[in-house]
Design an enzyme around this catalytic site. Structure first.
Site, PDB file in Angstrom:
ATOM      1  N   LYS A  70      53.580 -24.848   2.199  1.00 41.82           N
ATOM      2  CA  LYS A  70      52.128 -25.053   2.179  1.00 41.82           C
ATOM      3  C   LYS A  70      51.384 -23.981   1.385  1.00 41.82           C
ATOM      4  CE  LYS A  70      51.768 -27.780   6.408  1.00 41.82           C
ATOM      5  NZ  LYS A  70      51.046 -27.999   7.661  1.00 41.82           N
ATOM      6  N   ASP A 107      44.982 -30.739   7.803  1.00 42.13           N
ATOM      7  CA  ASP A 107      45.496 -30.401   9.134  1.00 42.13           C
ATOM      8  C   ASP A 107      44.357 -30.104  10.108  1.00 42.13           C
ATOM      9  OD1 ASP A 107      48.224 -30.658   8.615  1.00 42.13           O
ATOM     10  OD2 ASP A 107      48.400 -28.596   7.893  1.00 42.13           O
TER      11      ASP A 107
END
Ligand code: ATR
Length: 281
Positions: A70, A107
């Site tokens: 990420k 997220d």
């Protein structure tokens, strides 16, 4: 059916074989009748950049990115959303036809939508929130909570130096605390979120004094394997409202699907039931 016009998207992670994202996105694609496909990619540990460069210009429309890439995903982008910048990580990369690579982080939105669905009485703006952990998942959650209006976020971690680094990156609304001194934060928080990796492997559970939280404090665990982690079971035994990590996983996928395929996911597919089946729950 795969055609010459099929839109390709996917997920990049290592390992990636356990990911539920292909199941979720492909179920939505089938139900919506979209000519698209969502596939897994597992580059070697140093192979993320090469993969992302190959996708530039839209060979692949976009990818979700998961552990451990990420941060690499954010670094590979030409432009990033505020959510991705504050989180210091991206879980979505879009490869524009003109050549730019754009990073986003859904997220946090997934986390907030999961709370809205499973704990609709909770309001992020009414008090402090405790986030357990100081890795990428914790920073992303804390960033989203601050952007959504949380007045204070406590970053509670076993290793205090890591919590301090995350708090410094997030600004004055974030405060670092060691796990050994979490009680003060727990007792004033409207929600407690486990963003550590404890509980992912057998026998490693998180020792947190949930009994010191308020009766109304919402307890959430980002870990969804098992769906009811020891941490969530402890919270339920105490009568606390809970939110599970599977709901967050599904809800972060919604805006990603729309970004990849140009339409929101069809509402009539029970992807939670599909995911639970794949988890054997
Ligand atoms: P991610 O990127 O998924 O957030 P990470 O960067 O490896 O993962 O971070 C894992 C987090 O879980 C860390 O905050 C870690 O605490 P330390 O910084 O002290 O290592 C936390 N963690 C993992 N196992 C733990 C355990 N048994 N008890 C408490 N915290 C734990």
């Amino acid at each position: 059916m795969i055609t010459g016009k099929t839109i390709v998207a996917g997920i990049v992670g290592r390992p990636v074989a356990h990911s539920l994202s292909p199941l979720i996105h492909n179920a939505w694609l089938a139900a919506a009748g979209i000519d698209g496909v969502y596939v897994p990619f597992a580059p070697d540990a140093h192979g993320f950049d090469r993969l992302a460069k190959g996708f530039r210009g839209g060979a692949v429309r976009g990818v979700n990115v998961t552990v451990p890439f990420k941060e690499d995903a954010l670094a590979a982008a030409d432009r990033a959303s505020e959510a991705a910048r504050l989180a210091g990580a991206a879980n979505v990369l879009l490869f524009e036809p003109a050549g730019r690579t754009v990073a986003d982080n859904t997220d946090g939105l997934g986390l907030l939508r999961a709370f809205a669905i499973q704990a609709p009485q909770w309001d992020v703006r009414t008090g402090p929130v405790t986030v357990l952990g100081a890795g990428g998942a914790a920073r992303g959650a804390a960033a989203a909570l601050i952007l959504a209006g949380a007045p204070k976020v406590f970053i509670v971690n076993r290793t205090i130096a890591k919590a301090e680094a995350v708090a410094a990156a997030l600004g004055p609304k974030a405060t670092a605390l060691p796990l050994s001194h979490a009680v003060g934060a727990l007792s004033v928080s409207t929600a407690v979120i486990n963003a550590t990796s404890a509980g992912l492997s057998d026998g490693e559970s998180l020792d947190v004094a949930l009994e010191r939280t308020q009766d109304t404090a919402v307890v959430m665990d980002m870990v969804y394997k098992p769906l009811e982690t020891p941490f969530l079971r402890h919270a339920r035994d105490l009568g606390r409202p809970t939110v599970d990590g599977l709901e967050m996983l599904i809800r972060q996928a919604e805006p990603a699907f729309e970004a990849f395929f140009g339409a929101p996911p069809p509402p009539d597919v029970d992807v939670r039931a599909l995911a639970l089946g794949a988890l054997g729950q």
